[in-house]
Design a protein around this motif. Structure first.
Motif, PDB file in Angstrom:
ATOM      1  N   VAL A  16       0.849  -1.186   0.000  1.00  0.00           N
ATOM      2  CA  VAL A  16       0.000   0.000   0.000  1.00  0.00           C
ATOM      3  C   VAL A  16       0.891   1.245   0.000  1.00  0.00           C
ATOM      4  O   VAL A  16       1.745   1.399   0.871  1.00  0.00           O
ATOM      5  CB  VAL A  16      -0.944   0.009   1.220  1.00  0.00           C
ATOM      6  CG1 VAL A  16      -1.777   1.276   1.243  1.00  0.00           C
ATOM      7  CG2 VAL A  16      -1.838  -1.227   1.217  1.00  0.00           C
ATOM      8  N   ALA A  19      -3.049   5.525   1.745  1.00  0.00           N
ATOM      9  CA  ALA A  19      -4.200   4.972   2.463  1.00  0.00           C
ATOM     10  C   ALA A  19      -5.451   5.017   1.581  1.00  0.00           C
ATOM     11  O   ALA A  19      -5.671   5.968   0.830  1.00  0.00           O
ATOM     12  CB  ALA A  19      -4.435   5.747   3.748  1.00  0.00           C
ATOM     13  N   CYS A  22     -11.263   0.039   1.625  1.00  0.00           N
ATOM     14  CA  CYS A  22     -11.688  -1.121   0.843  1.00  0.00           C
ATOM     15  C   CYS A  22     -13.165  -0.936   0.482  1.00  0.00           C
ATOM     16  O   CYS A  22     -13.993  -0.722   1.367  1.00  0.00           O
ATOM     17  CB  CYS A  22     -11.493  -2.398   1.654  1.00  0.00           C
ATOM     18  SG  CYS A  22     -12.136  -3.862   0.854  1.00  0.00           S
ATOM     19  N   HIS A  27     -13.053  -1.045   5.172  1.00  0.00           N
ATOM     20  CA  HIS A  27     -11.903  -1.061   6.075  1.00  0.00           C
ATOM     21  C   HIS A  27     -10.793  -0.235   5.446  1.00  0.00           C
ATOM     22  O   HIS A  27     -10.525  -0.348   4.266  1.00  0.00           O
ATOM     23  CB  HIS A  27     -11.433  -2.506   6.297  1.00  0.00           C
ATOM     24  CG  HIS A  27     -10.142  -2.614   7.016  1.00  0.00           C
ATOM     25  ND1 HIS A  27     -10.046  -2.464   8.376  1.00  0.00           N
ATOM     26  CD2 HIS A  27      -8.880  -2.853   6.579  1.00  0.00           C
ATOM     27  CE1 HIS A  27      -8.781  -2.599   8.740  1.00  0.00           C
ATOM     28  NE2 HIS A  27      -8.056  -2.844   7.655  1.00  0.00           N
ATOM     29  N   TRP A  28     -10.143   0.597   6.259  1.00  0.00           N
ATOM     30  CA  TRP A  28      -9.054   1.429   5.759  1.00  0.00           C
ATOM     31  C   TRP A  28      -7.744   0.670   5.780  1.00  0.00           C
ATOM     32  O   TRP A  28      -7.409   0.035   6.774  1.00  0.00           O
ATOM     33  CB  TRP A  28      -8.918   2.703   6.591  1.00  0.00           C
ATOM     34  CG  TRP A  28      -9.884   3.748   6.158  1.00  0.00           C
ATOM     35  CD1 TRP A  28     -11.157   3.919   6.612  1.00  0.00           C
ATOM     36  CD2 TRP A  28      -9.673   4.741   5.165  1.00  0.00           C
ATOM     37  NE1 TRP A  28     -11.754   4.954   5.964  1.00  0.00           N
ATOM     38  CE2 TRP A  28     -10.867   5.490   5.074  1.00  0.00           C
ATOM     39  CE3 TRP A  28      -8.606   5.075   4.343  1.00  0.00           C
ATOM     40  CZ2 TRP A  28     -11.005   6.555   4.193  1.00  0.00           C
ATOM     41  CZ3 TRP A  28      -8.753   6.135   3.477  1.00  0.00           C
ATOM     42  CH2 TRP A  28      -9.935   6.864   3.399  1.00  0.00           C
ATOM     43  N   HIS A  29      -7.017   0.725   4.693  1.00  0.00           N
ATOM     44  CA  HIS A  29      -5.675   0.152   4.603  1.00  0.00           C
ATOM     45  C   HIS A  29      -4.685   1.303   4.661  1.00  0.00           C
ATOM     46  O   HIS A  29      -4.796   2.268   3.904  1.00  0.00           O
ATOM     47  CB  HIS A  29      -5.501  -0.637   3.307  1.00  0.00           C
ATOM     48  CG  HIS A  29      -6.395  -1.831   3.221  1.00  0.00           C
ATOM     49  ND1 HIS A  29      -6.156  -2.985   3.918  1.00  0.00           N
ATOM     50  CD2 HIS A  29      -7.534  -2.041   2.522  1.00  0.00           C
ATOM     51  CE1 HIS A  29      -7.104  -3.858   3.646  1.00  0.00           C
ATOM     52  NE2 HIS A  29      -7.956  -3.305   2.805  1.00  0.00           N
ATOM     53  N   GLN A  30      -3.718   1.209   5.551  1.00  0.00           N
ATOM     54  CA  GLN A  30      -2.745   2.274   5.760  1.00  0.00           C
ATOM     55  C   GLN A  30      -1.515   2.061   4.875  1.00  0.00           C
ATOM     56  O   GLN A  30      -1.209   0.932   4.488  1.00  0.00           O
ATOM     57  CB  GLN A  30      -2.318   2.324   7.225  1.00  0.00           C
ATOM     58  CG  GLN A  30      -3.477   2.586   8.179  1.00  0.00           C
ATOM     59  CD  GLN A  30      -4.187   3.894   7.893  1.00  0.00           C
ATOM     60  OE1 GLN A  30      -3.558   4.903   7.591  1.00  0.00           O
ATOM     61  NE2 GLN A  30      -5.515   3.870   7.962  1.00  0.00           N
ATOM     62  N   GLU A  33       1.240  -1.205   4.498  1.00  0.00           N
ATOM     63  CA  GLU A  33       0.668  -2.540   4.669  1.00  0.00           C
ATOM     64  C   GLU A  33       0.931  -3.383   3.427  1.00  0.00           C
ATOM     65  O   GLU A  33       1.155  -2.864   2.338  1.00  0.00           O
ATOM     66  CB  GLU A  33      -0.856  -2.470   4.865  1.00  0.00           C
ATOM     67  CG  GLU A  33      -1.303  -2.015   6.210  1.00  0.00           C
ATOM     68  CD  GLU A  33      -2.823  -2.079   6.340  1.00  0.00           C
ATOM     69  OE1 GLU A  33      -3.428  -3.076   5.899  1.00  0.00           O
ATOM     70  OE2 GLU A  33      -3.389  -1.122   6.876  1.00  0.00           O
ATOM     71  N   GLU A  34       0.882  -4.696   3.593  1.00  0.00           N
ATOM     72  CA  GLU A  34       1.000  -5.617   2.463  1.00  0.00           C
ATOM     73  C   GLU A  34      -0.319  -6.362   2.336  1.00  0.00           C
ATOM     74  O   GLU A  34      -0.847  -6.877   3.316  1.00  0.00           O
ATOM     75  CB  GLU A  34       2.153  -6.594   2.678  1.00  0.00           C
ATOM     76  CG  GLU A  34       2.506  -7.352   1.426  1.00  0.00           C
ATOM     77  CD  GLU A  34       3.782  -8.154   1.589  1.00  0.00           C
ATOM     78  OE1 GLU A  34       3.684  -9.281   2.102  1.00  0.00           O
ATOM     79  OE2 GLU A  34       4.841  -7.642   1.215  1.00  0.00           O
ATOM     80  N   LEU A  35      -0.878  -6.395   1.131  1.00  0.00           N
ATOM     81  CA  LEU A  35      -2.164  -7.020   0.857  1.00  0.00           C
ATOM     82  C   LEU A  35      -2.016  -8.130  -0.162  1.00  0.00           C
ATOM     83  O   LEU A  35      -1.118  -8.105  -0.991  1.00  0.00           O
ATOM     84  CB  LEU A  35      -3.143  -5.995   0.280  1.00  0.00           C
ATOM     85  CG  LEU A  35      -3.405  -4.718   1.042  1.00  0.00           C
ATOM     86  CD1 LEU A  35      -4.261  -3.794   0.191  1.00  0.00           C
ATOM     87  CD2 LEU A  35      -4.105  -5.026   2.342  1.00  0.00           C
ATOM     88  N   ILE A  51      -1.463   1.373  -4.741  1.00  0.00           N
ATOM     89  CA  ILE A  51      -0.668   0.202  -4.400  1.00  0.00           C
ATOM     90  C   ILE A  51       0.406  -0.020  -5.449  1.00  0.00           C
ATOM     91  O   ILE A  51       0.339   0.541  -6.551  1.00  0.00           O
ATOM     92  CB  ILE A  51      -1.541  -1.084  -4.272  1.00  0.00           C
ATOM     93  CG1 ILE A  51      -2.206  -1.428  -5.604  1.00  0.00           C
ATOM     94  CG2 ILE A  51      -2.566  -0.951  -3.169  1.00  0.00           C
ATOM     95  CD1 ILE A  51      -2.927  -2.751  -5.603  1.00  0.00           C
TER      96      ILE A  51
END
Length: 70
Positions: A16, A19, A22, A27-30, A33-35, A51
Motif C-alpha cells: 500500500v 491509504a 476497501c 476497512h481502511w488500509h494504511q 501494509e502488504e495485501l 498500491i
C-alpha cells in the motif's frame, strides 16, 4: 484415471502506497501494509497509484524462467 487438480491461487502481494478504504468491507488500509489481492481487485488501485507490486512478489517472478528462456 484423472489427476487431482492443484488449487491455483491467482492472488498476488501488493504494498500500500497511499491509504484507501476497501470498497467491499469499508476497512481502511494504511500506507506500508502488504495485501493479497486478485488481479481484478488490484487493477484500479494500481492505476490510481494506491498500491504497487510487493518487492517479494516482483523478485519471485523475476527469478522464475519464462517459457522462451533456455
Amino acid at each position: 484415471m484423472a489427476t487431482p487438480k492443484t488449487p491455483v491461487n491467482p492472488r498476488m502481494k501488493y504494498q500500500v502506497l497511499a491509504a484507501f478504504a476497501c470498497p467491499n468491507k469499508k476497512h481502511w488500509h494504511q500506507a506500508g501494509e502488504e495485501l493479497e489481492l486478485l488481479p481484478c481487485e488490484a487493477d484500479f488501485l494500481l492505476l490510481s497509484g494506491k498500491i504497487s507490486v510487493s518487492p517479494s512478489t516482483a523478485t519471485a517472478k523475476a527469478d522464475k524462467p519464462t517459457k522462451g528462456d533456455n
